[in-house]
Write a protein that holds these residues in place. Sequence first.
Motif, PDB file in Angstrom:
ATOM      1  N   GLN A   1       0.828  -1.197   0.000  1.00 19.48           N
ATOM      2  CA  GLN A   1       0.000   0.000   0.000  1.00 19.48           C
ATOM      3  C   GLN A   1       0.867   1.252   0.000  1.00 19.48           C
ATOM      4  N   PRO A   2       0.559   2.213  -0.849  1.00 22.62           N
ATOM      5  CA  PRO A   2       1.301   3.473  -0.760  1.00 22.62           C
ATOM      6  C   PRO A   2       1.044   4.112   0.607  1.00 22.62           C
ATOM      7  N   LYS A   3       2.006   4.889   1.050  1.00 23.21           N
ATOM      8  CA  LYS A   3       1.959   5.452   2.392  1.00 23.21           C
ATOM      9  C   LYS A   3       0.550   5.869   2.815  1.00 23.21           C
ATOM     10  N   LYS A   4      -0.072   6.662   2.008  1.00 20.18           N
ATOM     11  CA  LYS A   4      -1.366   7.205   2.396  1.00 20.18           C
ATOM     12  C   LYS A   4      -2.384   6.933   1.300  1.00 20.18           C
ATOM     13  N   LEU A   5      -3.167   5.877   1.498  1.00 21.44           N
ATOM     14  CA  LEU A   5      -4.215   5.602   0.545  1.00 21.44           C
ATOM     15  C   LEU A   5      -5.267   6.707   0.554  1.00 21.44           C
ATOM     16  N   SER A   6      -5.464   7.302   1.713  1.00 17.72           N
ATOM     17  CA  SER A   6      -6.487   8.345   1.806  1.00 17.72           C
ATOM     18  C   SER A   6      -6.057   9.586   1.029  1.00 17.72           C
ATOM     19  N   GLN A   7      -4.747   9.808   0.948  1.00 18.58           N
ATOM     20  CA  GLN A   7      -4.219  10.862   0.087  1.00 18.58           C
ATOM     21  C   GLN A   7      -4.701  10.664  -1.349  1.00 18.58           C
ATOM     22  N   MET A   8      -4.626   9.420  -1.801  1.00 14.96           N
ATOM     23  CA  MET A   8      -5.050   9.107  -3.165  1.00 14.96           C
ATOM     24  C   MET A   8      -6.537   9.401  -3.356  1.00 14.96           C
ATOM     25  N   PHE A   9      -7.345   8.997  -2.381  1.00 11.34           N
ATOM     26  CA  PHE A   9      -8.776   9.267  -2.487  1.00 11.34           C
ATOM     27  C   PHE A   9      -9.058  10.751  -2.607  1.00 11.34           C
ATOM     28  N   HIS A  10      -8.361  11.511  -1.780  1.00 12.82           N
ATOM     29  CA  HIS A  10      -8.585  12.952  -1.787  1.00 12.82           C
ATOM     30  C   HIS A  10      -8.244  13.555  -3.145  1.00 12.82           C
ATOM     31  N   ASP A  11      -7.089  13.182  -3.675  1.00 10.76           N
ATOM     32  CA  ASP A  11      -6.670  13.720  -4.969  1.00 10.76           C
ATOM     33  C   ASP A  11      -7.653  13.352  -6.073  1.00 10.76           C
ATOM     34  N   ILE A  12      -8.120  12.104  -6.038  1.00  9.22           N
ATOM     35  CA  ILE A  12      -9.063  11.693  -7.075  1.00  9.22           C
ATOM     36  C   ILE A  12     -10.346  12.491  -6.967  1.00  9.22           C
ATOM     37  N   GLU A  13     -10.794  12.705  -5.723  1.00  4.51           N
ATOM     38  CA  GLU A  13     -12.080  13.391  -5.543  1.00  4.51           C
ATOM     39  C   GLU A  13     -12.009  14.866  -5.929  1.00  4.51           C
ATOM     40  N   TYR A  14     -10.885  15.507  -5.630  1.00  4.70           N
ATOM     41  CA  TYR A  14     -10.850  16.960  -5.794  1.00  4.70           C
ATOM     42  C   TYR A  14     -10.023  17.457  -6.970  1.00  4.70           C
ATOM     43  N   GLU A  15      -9.191  16.599  -7.554  1.00  5.48           N
ATOM     44  CA  GLU A  15      -8.321  17.097  -8.620  1.00  5.48           C
ATOM     45  C   GLU A  15      -8.641  16.492  -9.982  1.00  5.48           C
ATOM     46  N   MET A  16      -9.430  15.404 -10.014  1.00  2.00           N
ATOM     47  CA  MET A  16      -9.702  14.756 -11.296  1.00  2.00           C
ATOM     48  C   MET A  16     -11.090  15.140 -11.819  1.00  2.00           C
ATOM     49  N   THR A  17     -11.282  14.926 -13.128  1.00  2.00           N
ATOM     50  CA  THR A  17     -12.592  15.197 -13.714  1.00  2.00           C
ATOM     51  C   THR A  17     -13.553  14.077 -13.334  1.00  2.00           C
ATOM     52  N   VAL A  18     -14.822  14.317 -13.535  1.00  2.00           N
ATOM     53  CA  VAL A  18     -15.837  13.321 -13.189  1.00  2.00           C
ATOM     54  C   VAL A  18     -15.635  12.041 -13.995  1.00  2.00           C
ATOM     55  N   GLU A  19     -15.276  12.180 -15.260  1.00  2.00           N
ATOM     56  CA  GLU A  19     -15.057  10.983 -16.102  1.00  2.00           C
ATOM     57  C   GLU A  19     -13.918  10.144 -15.524  1.00  2.00           C
ATOM     58  N   ASP A  20     -12.813  10.792 -15.175  1.00  2.00           N
ATOM     59  CA  ASP A  20     -11.695  10.052 -14.591  1.00  2.00           C
ATOM     60  C   ASP A  20     -12.093   9.420 -13.264  1.00  2.00           C
TER      61      ASP A  20
END
Lengths: 201, 201
Positions: free
Chosen positions: A101-120
């Motif tokens: 697991q990367p250090k912070k899986l929750s980091q990944m969730f946050h980035d996906i939710e706030y930095e990616m487009t809806v399609e991504d």
Amino acid sequence: MAPKQNTAAEMGDTRRNIIKAAEGLFMEYGYRAISTRKIADTCGLTQPALYHHFPNKKSLYVEVVRNYLYEMQTGLERIIKRHPDLEDSLYRVTRYIILHQPKKLSQMFHDIEYEMTVEDQMMISQCWSEAYQIPISSIFERAAAEGTLKDPDSLKATTSIYSHIFMSMLSHPLPGDSKTLDQRARLYTEVILRGLSVENM
Amino acid sequence: MAPKQNTAAEMGDTRRNIIKAAEGLFMEYGYRAISTRKIADTCGLTQPALYHHFPNKKSLYVEVVRNYLYEMQTGLERIIKRHPDLEDSLYRVTRYIILHQPKKLSQMFHDIEYEMTVEDQMMISQCWSEAYQIPISSIFERAAAEGTLKDPDSLKATTSIYSHIFMSMLSHPLPGDSKTLDQRARLYTEVILRGLSVENM
DNA sequence: CCTACCGATCGGTAGG
DNA sequence: CCTACCGATCGGTAGG
């Protein structure tokens, strides 16, 4: 002096190098904290060279996440197929997740939710479901069918919620670094299966 | 036209407004993602006006975290003092945390680890310990003394690790928004105390 | 508490 | 794959 032009095979190598370097940086520090210049430096490239391999920063991030989730899916499915027993399977899955697991899986969730487009987001949440949710839920499904797991309905839950709670437990590494991987994995397995209280029922 | 100058009381109001506005923004989107201009806009101020109340962005963030943790500490201590029973206490604490927890607690951890100075990290980790770790560990300590909790030594753990695992479980909100607060809190309490397996022991 | 502004850094492009 | 560069945005300051 002609500018350097790589063959197709070298291009593929460079692309994989970029993805692996970006994975380490993005997962530890987060999408915004990592500049394209930082990634390029880590690969020994100039920043504009990245744009020869990826159209923009966001699509590089998406590739990093897809690649990571696909590797996790392959690893988990392999373990679960080979180990049918509930506790044994959970213990091995826990070990594997802690290790990969990367250090912070929750980091990944946050980035996906706030930095990616809806399609991504939709595409990635599909990969996420295939990598974690479905394999882990299948462990609980199998145990529920065998009768070794509490009926989810009795707790107004589902095996999908069980797997969400289990994943949450694992998402923050334990502080004491003195414990071995084996000890950590056994502790998590014990808690998720039998809880902390003495009197059971 | 003289520039606007506030009284000391108004200054205090403005300061509290800034902290509350910044809390909502920082906790949801993260330290880097929120600009000082965004915070100022939310308060109806210009960006340079913030620097009349805080020397820089970082110290505003530190105040936000201190303020949040202090409110959490007060709330948890009050609940734990009034409800001595293990399950009852855990249930009420779970409810309180779900209700008052900023969207992503793990976001806060990340920002503290990567954006604050070592001195601020030490001060905040002290507040964190007083707000969460000590109150929740005290529930487990009390139950261990009563014999209603598994001996931490038997799992090569401590009550502090118990409380870490418990907090981890709560740190990612359940996806299904159909469940009531009461159902969520009961589910978490059940899982942490008695686990998911049927055969106990 | 405002207007005006600074140096640094960002993601991305032009052109070879 | 490089050099050179752009417009936007950032945290923070000057001066009133």
